[in-house]
Design a protein around this motif. Structure first.
Motif, short mmCIF file in Angstrom:
data_model
loop_
_atom_site.label_atom_id
_atom_site.label_comp_id
_atom_site.label_asym_id
_atom_site.label_seq_id
_atom_site.Cartn_x
_atom_site.Cartn_y
_atom_site.Cartn_z
N ARG A 20 0.85 -1.19 0.00
CA ARG A 20 0.00 0.00 0.00
C ARG A 20 0.88 1.24 0.00
NH1 ARG A 20 -4.77 -0.17 3.91
NH2 ARG A 20 -5.68 -1.04 2.01
N ASP A 33 -3.32 0.52 -3.65
CA ASP A 33 -2.92 -0.81 -3.18
C ASP A 33 -2.37 -1.65 -4.32
OD1 ASP A 33 -3.76 -0.35 -0.60
OD2 ASP A 33 -5.51 -1.67 -0.70
N ASP A 34 -1.51 -2.59 -3.95
CA ASP A 34 -1.10 -3.61 -4.89
C ASP A 34 -2.24 -4.62 -4.95
OD1 ASP A 34 0.70 -4.62 -6.70
OD2 ASP A 34 2.23 -5.15 -5.23
N ALA A 35 -2.39 -5.28 -6.08
CA ALA A 35 -3.44 -6.29 -6.25
C ALA A 35 -3.19 -7.49 -5.35
CB ALA A 35 -3.50 -6.71 -7.71
N ASP A 36 -4.23 -8.23 -5.05
CA ASP A 36 -4.09 -9.39 -4.19
C ASP A 36 -3.16 -10.44 -4.80
OD1 ASP A 36 -5.93 -9.99 -6.19
OD2 ASP A 36 -7.46 -10.77 -4.84
N GLY A 40 -0.72 -7.72 -2.28
CA GLY A 40 -1.22 -6.49 -1.69
C GLY A 40 -2.59 -6.68 -1.06
N ASN A 42 -5.35 -5.05 -1.82
CA ASN A 42 -6.38 -4.98 -2.87
C ASN A 42 -7.69 -4.37 -2.37
OD1 ASN A 42 -6.93 -5.48 -5.66
ND2 ASN A 42 -8.25 -7.16 -5.06
N THR A 46 -6.01 0.03 -7.43
CA THR A 46 -4.67 -0.46 -7.74
C THR A 46 -3.96 0.51 -8.68
OG1 THR A 46 -5.36 -1.72 -9.69
CG2 THR A 46 -5.45 -2.87 -7.55
N GLU A 49 -5.47 0.35 -12.09
CA GLU A 49 -6.76 1.05 -12.15
C GLU A 49 -6.56 2.57 -12.15
OE1 GLU A 49 -9.47 -2.26 -9.80
OE2 GLU A 49 -8.29 -0.81 -8.66
#
Length: 124
Positions: A20, A33-36, A40, A42, A46, A49
């Motif tokens: 984050r 945030d970083d993606a899951d 991250g 999520n 992101t 996005e």
């Protein structure tokens, strides 16, 4: 500096939560945030996005400006972007999108005028 160039800047820094960051643009601050799938949280927008939303925002605002300049009756523009990239592909330097699709829904202009506005956006 001349009036020819405009410089825009943003700043991001770690937040203390893994995956984050806090991003600032002028006096506006937001979480990214970083993606899951990258480890991250999520929960917030992101980076991908945020990048794509910049493109759609640019399109909406440019279409509005172009319609005003051409005196076309644009009362609403709605732009959606969808992009796919292969997370398995290994690229040395760049994140590469395999497919990018944009959809333009314009209210007010005729079909021909709407096509003219979108074509002008694409040229720029």
């Amino acid at each position: 500096m001349s009036d020819r160039f405009t410089t825009t800047s943003a700043h991001s820094y770690t937040s203390g939560t893994r995956g984050r960051c806090i991003t600032s643009a002028r006096h506006n601050h937001f979480v990214v945030d970083d993606a899951d799938y990258s480890g991250g949280p999520n929960e917030a927008i992101t980076a991908a996005e945020a990048f794509l939303s910049g493109i759609t925002a640019c399109a909406v605002l440019m279409l509005e400006r172009l319609a005003r300049e051409k005196e076309l009756p644009l009362s609403r523009s709605d732009v959606t972007i969808e992009a796919s990239r292969d997370r398995q592909a290994v690229h040395e330097v760049h994140s590469v999108y395999d497919r990018v699709r944009m959809r333009f829904d314009l209210t007010g202009p005729s079909d021909a005028q709407a096509r003219e506005l979108v074509a002008e956006y694409q040229r720029r």
